[in-house]
Design a protein around this motif. Structure first.
Motif, short mmCIF file in Angstrom:
data_model
loop_
_atom_site.label_atom_id
_atom_site.label_comp_id
_atom_site.label_asym_id
_atom_site.label_seq_id
_atom_site.Cartn_x
_atom_site.Cartn_y
_atom_site.Cartn_z
N PRO A 146 0.82 -1.22 0.00
CA PRO A 146 0.00 0.00 0.00
C PRO A 146 0.86 1.27 0.00
O PRO A 146 1.90 1.34 0.66
N TRP A 147 0.36 2.25 -0.73
CA TRP A 147 1.00 3.57 -0.81
C TRP A 147 -0.13 4.58 -0.84
O TRP A 147 -0.88 4.66 -1.80
N VAL A 148 -0.29 5.31 0.24
CA VAL A 148 -1.49 6.11 0.46
C VAL A 148 -1.10 7.54 0.79
O VAL A 148 -0.11 7.79 1.50
N ALA A 149 -1.89 8.50 0.29
CA ALA A 149 -1.66 9.91 0.60
C ALA A 149 -2.99 10.65 0.58
O ALA A 149 -3.98 10.18 0.00
N THR A 150 -3.01 11.83 1.21
CA THR A 150 -4.19 12.68 1.19
C THR A 150 -3.83 14.06 0.68
O THR A 150 -2.67 14.50 0.80
N THR A 151 -4.82 14.74 0.13
CA THR A 151 -4.65 16.14 -0.27
C THR A 151 -6.01 16.82 -0.18
O THR A 151 -7.01 16.26 -0.66
N THR A 152 -6.07 18.00 0.44
CA THR A 152 -7.38 18.59 0.74
C THR A 152 -7.46 20.10 0.50
O THR A 152 -8.40 20.73 0.98
N GLU A 153 -6.55 20.68 -0.24
CA GLU A 153 -6.57 22.14 -0.34
C GLU A 153 -7.85 22.67 -0.99
O GLU A 153 -8.47 23.61 -0.49
N GLY A 154 -8.28 22.10 -2.10
CA GLY A 154 -9.41 22.64 -2.82
C GLY A 154 -10.74 22.47 -2.10
O GLY A 154 -11.54 23.41 -2.03
N TYR A 155 -11.00 21.27 -1.58
CA TYR A 155 -12.28 20.99 -0.93
C TYR A 155 -12.22 21.19 0.58
O TYR A 155 -13.25 21.37 1.22
N GLY A 156 -11.04 21.10 1.15
CA GLY A 156 -10.89 21.47 2.54
C GLY A 156 -10.65 20.34 3.51
O GLY A 156 -10.80 19.15 3.20
#
Length: 575
Positions: free
Chosen positions: A166-176
């Motif tokens: 598994p290789w997992v990441a998050t990104t939330t700038e646009g939706y918050g």
């Protein structure tokens, strides 16, 4: 952040090439937006309900456990909230895809009737007096929103390494931030402190924001990674999971402090990883020399390889550029995301309308670094590449409270990538107009709130365009409102009009909205270059060669660039 959606197809292709085939989705790729999120969850920033606008988040204690096998998240958030005015309820943002299992306020369970889930939010029937605080603990779980083309859209990225781990990441700038945790989803919603506890499956690591407190092994082979971050940007809180290896070192700052550095990368990439890591110290030296101290030296400079392009996650910047080489000799993505530690994380725009303070400054730092390394020729080449992408579809600043997408999305009236490129060129022109000393002092005051920053004498702060204008006026002793109004609040660029009458050359400006625009220009007559006030005139001998703005100091309308852009955008036909 590298969210340049105008050239999305090119960028998506570049991600695939840069990743070298390392990011393979688990199973079939889901449709974009699964599970779907509501219109409210997709909004970050904007005008807030009065009861939420009166809330401040003093501390966030967040526990995250992601399960790559089921693609689910189990989490607990303990929030310390403070009211600036009396409010009838506590209103937080949280994606409606999550099921709220329990809520405790002040250590007591809240009855079901006091908990409601208005679209994309969680409302607690708990009144709070002015200046009073409340501790709220929320236990929740569910299926987090999937980002298919992160970071151009937001959510979680489920991927695997070449050997299937598994290789997992998050990104939330646009939706918050509400895609991951119950938060105040607007720029000024930063917690004063965040404690992050991330459970990593067996064999995986969980690099995250701030300083690592400890790694706690669990009996079943998993581990919990405990981090503490000082006033992280709301969208900068990030979860990363992977079978990472790490390179660590220490940067001896010109300010006398020692800054830990770390790069978490995938196995099998050590040579490339060490080459990228070698860029950390010289890049830090550039920023500390021209801007000021690294803002988070008491925590770390951290970078983690991710299955998406990149993002400015405070002290754990996401990197997915595939170790691409460039003629300027440094990795632009690493540099750009690191620039956000100053412009975005230390200095956070108080309103998304001021988004250009993140991206315009962040983009300008790359040609400035090229100049630092190689001189004016490299600076000019890198600026030219940015100049040709300025679109002028909408003003950069509209002087009202906006959502992130209202700024970023041209379809919603936003300036789009002009917050990067036009913002960068606005700063280039301003630096020439007021001179290096005034420019850099103004920038330091904007970033640190003082002209003499040193480690320990500043904290992360909020900023705004009007505040920057006031700083420039204070430092220079002059009002440059005409400059900022023309470049930031007008859509169109100023146009320089020249006329010849015998041996007299006359120069004048036209702007989108009538105003006195006192921008001088350089004029080269033969071998002599003069700085000329506009409107104005100068005598030009008959037959003399005249070049206006020979060093491209001033951002102005270019018919040639407009024709080039139209030619590039024309429909193509195959033979």
């Amino acid at each position: 952040m590298p969210r340049r959606r105008i050239n999305l197809a090119v960028w998506v292709a570049s991600i695939a090439m840069a990743a070298g085939g390392t990011a393979q989705a688990i199973g079939a790729v889901p449709e974009k937006g699964e599970p779907p999120i509501s219109a409210q969850t997709q909004v970050s920033g904007g005008v807030r309900p009065p009861d939420q606008a009166a809330l401040r988040l003093d501390a966030a204690d967040l526990w995250f456990a992601l399960d790559p096998a089921t693609r689910t998240l189990s989490a607990r958030a303990r929030l310390t909230l403070r009211a600036t005015a009396a409010i009838p309820r506590l209103l937080l943002d949280l994606d409606s895809n999550y099921h709220v299992r329990s809520v405790r306020v002040g250590g007591r369970s809240l009855r079901a009737g006091a908990i409601s889930r208005p679209d994309g939010r969680i409302a607690l029937a708990v009144p709070l007096a002015a200046r009073a605080t409340a501790t709220v603990e929320i236990v929740y779980d569910g299926t987090p929103h999937v980002a298919v083309n992160a970071p151009w859209d937001d959510g979680i990225v489920w991927s695997t390494t070449p050997d299937g781990r598994p290789w997992v990441a998050t990104t939330t700038e646009g939706y918050g931030c509400d895609l991951l945790w119950p938060c105040l989803d607007f720029p000024e919603g930063e917690p004063g402190e965040a404690l992050l506890h991330i459970t990593a499956p067996e064999g995986l690591k969980a690099p995250s924001n701030g300083r690592l407190l400890r790694v706690e092994p669990l009996p079943d082979g998993r581990s919990v990674w405990h981090w503490r971050a000082r006033q992280p940007n709301t969208y900068a809180i990030a979860i990363n999971l992977g079978p990472y290896e790490v390179i660590e070192g220490t940067y001896r700052s010109r300010y006398g402090n020692a800054i830990p550095m770390a790069y978490w990368y995938l196995p099998g990439e050590e040579a490339q990883a060490r080459a990228l890591f070698a860029e950390f110290a010289p890049t830090l030296d550039f920023f500390e020399a021209v801007i000021g101290p690294y803002p988070f030296g008491d925590e770390k400079l951290g970078v983690v390889e991710t299955p998406h392009k990149g993002m400015e996650h405070q002290t754990i910047n996401a990197y997915g550029n595939g170790y691409a080489k460039a003629p300027e000799g440094f990795d632009w993505l690493f540099h750009h995301e690191l620039s956000h530690e100053w412009f975005g994380n230390q200095l956070t725009a108080a309103n998304w309308d001021d988004y250009w303070l993140h991206e315009g400054f962040g983009s300008y730092m790359q040609p400035l670094y090229g100049r630092w390394r190689e001189g004016e020729a490299r600076y000019a080449v890198m600026l030219e590449a940015q100049r040709n992408q300025i679109a002028n579809r909408a003003p950069i600043v509209r002087d009202r409270v906006l959502t992130e997408e209202e700024v970023y999305e041209p379809a919603k009236g936003g300036a789009g990538t002009d917050i990067y490129y036009k913002g960068s060129w606005t700063l280039h022109t301003l630096r020439w107009l007021i001179g290096d000393a005034a420019f850099y002092e103004s920038v330091r005051r904007l970033v640190y709130g003082r002209p003499d920053p040193r480690p320990g004498n500043f904290r992360p702060r909020y900023g705004a365009t009007r505040a920057f204008e006031a700083i420039v006026a204070r430092v220079t002793g002059k009002d440059y409102g005409w400059f900022f109004d023309t470049y930031l609040r007008d859509r169109a660029l100023p146009e320089l009009v020249t006329t010849r009458d015998g041996d007299t050359l006359r120069l004048a400006w036209t702007t989108e909205r009538p105003r006195a625009f006192a921008m001088p220009v350089e004029v080269q007559v033969g071998d002599t270059v003069r700085r000329v006030a506009v409107p104005g005139e100068l005598r030009v001998p008959a037959g003399a060669r005249v070049t206006i703005d020979p060093a491209a100091r001033v951002l102005r309308r270019s018919v040639a660039v407009e024709e080039y852009q139209a030619w590039r955008a024309r429909p193509t036909t195959s033979k």
